[in-house]
Design an enzyme around this catalytic site. Structure first.
Site, PDB file in Angstrom:
ATOM      1  N   GLY A  31     -30.920 -86.065 116.989  1.00 54.76           N
ATOM      2  CA  GLY A  31     -30.307 -87.367 117.212  1.00 54.76           C
ATOM      3  C   GLY A  31     -31.139 -88.519 116.684  1.00 54.76           C
ATOM      4  O   GLY A  31     -30.818 -89.679 116.932  1.00 54.76           O
ATOM      5  N   SER A  33     -31.587 -89.747 113.577  1.00 51.47           N
ATOM      6  CA  SER A  33     -30.911 -90.647 112.629  1.00 51.47           C
ATOM      7  C   SER A  33     -29.909 -91.540 113.352  1.00 51.47           C
ATOM      8  O   SER A  33     -29.834 -92.742 113.083  1.00 51.47           O
ATOM      9  CB  SER A  33     -30.199 -89.850 111.531  1.00 51.47           C
ATOM     10  N   ALA A  51     -31.360 -93.561 101.216  1.00 49.24           N
ATOM     11  CA  ALA A  51     -31.135 -92.114 101.308  1.00 49.24           C
ATOM     12  C   ALA A  51     -32.093 -91.399 100.359  1.00 49.24           C
ATOM     13  O   ALA A  51     -32.111 -91.679  99.160  1.00 49.24           O
ATOM     14  CB  ALA A  51     -29.691 -91.781 100.947  1.00 49.24           C
ATOM     15  N   HIS A  67     -22.799 -89.025 107.559  1.00 44.81           N
ATOM     16  CA  HIS A  67     -23.712 -90.134 107.875  1.00 44.81           C
ATOM     17  C   HIS A  67     -23.140 -91.458 107.379  1.00 44.81           C
ATOM     18  O   HIS A  67     -23.192 -92.459 108.091  1.00 44.81           O
ATOM     19  CB  HIS A  67     -25.085 -89.884 107.242  1.00 44.81           C
TER      20      HIS A  67
END
Length: 188
Positions: A31, A33, A51, A67
Site C-alpha cells: 500500500g 504507492s 514513473a 496506477h
C-alpha cells in the site's frame, strides 16, 4: 456503532519547507504507492508522477494503467527509467514529485548492467539541493529471506544500500505495512 474513517495521510506532517524529501518504504503490495499518492494529493502544489518502471510485459503495463487510473488526470506524468537526477534538479519550487519507485529504477540499471551508485549519488544530491518537494517510494527488501541465487542476492544488497542512502538524506521516512503508515524518521 459509528466508526471514524481515517484518511491515509491523517496524523502525518504536511511538508513544511521547500526542498524536503520523504521516503516511503514497504514490501511488495503493502500500500506504499497508494499512501504516497494520497499524501501528495492532500498538498495544494503541482503534482508530478515520475514513473521509473520499464514496461517489459503485459502485467507491468496493466499495473501502470491501474496506477494512472487511480491517480486521475490532475497529475503530470514523466516517464524516466534512468536519469532521476536531471528530473529532480529541473523541478520547480511549486512542484512535488512522486518518484515511484526506487526499486524499479534500480532494477532497470542492474538489468542493463549499468553502474547505479554514481547515478544514485547524483539523484540524492539533486533532491538535497533542488527547490521542490520529493516523495520517493521504495521496496523494503530487508525483511525477507536471503535469495537463493547470486543475482537476487546482489539486488537485495544493492536495494538495501540504496534505501539506507535515501533514508539518511530524507527529512522523513514512512514505513507502510498493510496500508498502515508508521513514521520512522522526522517529526509530527
Amino acid at each position: 456503532m459509528h466508526r471514524r474513517t481515517r484518511r491515509l495521510s491523517e496524523g502525518f506532517p504536511k511538508l513544511v519547507k521547500k526542498n524536503s524529501t520523504t521516503l516511503v518504504l514497504g514490501h511488495a503490495a503493502s500500500g506504499k504507492s497508494l499512501w504516497a499518492e494520497t499524501y501528495l494529493r492532500d498538498l495544494s502544489e503541482k503534482k508530478i508522477y515520475v514513473a521509473t518502471a520499464q514496461l517489459w510485459d503485459d502485467d507491468m503495463r496493466a499495473k501502470a494503467r491501474d496506477h494512472a487510473a487511480r491517480r486521475g488526470s490532475d497529475w503530470q506524468l514523466i516517464e524516466q527509467p534512468d536519469d532521476l537526477a536531471a528530473i529532480c534538479a529541473g523541478a520547480g519550487a511549486d512542484q512535488t514529485l512522486l518518484i515511484d519507485c526506487a526499486t524499479m529504477w534500480l532494477t532497470g540499471l542492474m538489468m542493463a548492467e549499468a553502474d547505479w551508485q554514481g547515478p544514485a549519488t547524483d539523484w540524492i544530491a539533486a533532491m538535497a539541493t533542488g527547490p521542490a518537494h520529493y516523495i520517493v517510494v521504495s521496496n523494503d527488501v530487508g525483511g525477507g529471506v536471503t535469495p537463493d541465487n547470486a543475482l537476487a542476492r546482489r539486488f537485495q544488497r544493492a536495494q538495501g544500500a540504496l534505501n539506507q542512502q535515501l533514508a539518511a538524506a530524507a527529512d522523513r521516512v514512512v514505513q507502510v505495512t498493510a496500508g498502515l503508515p508508521q513514521l520512522l524518521k522526522g517529526t509530527l
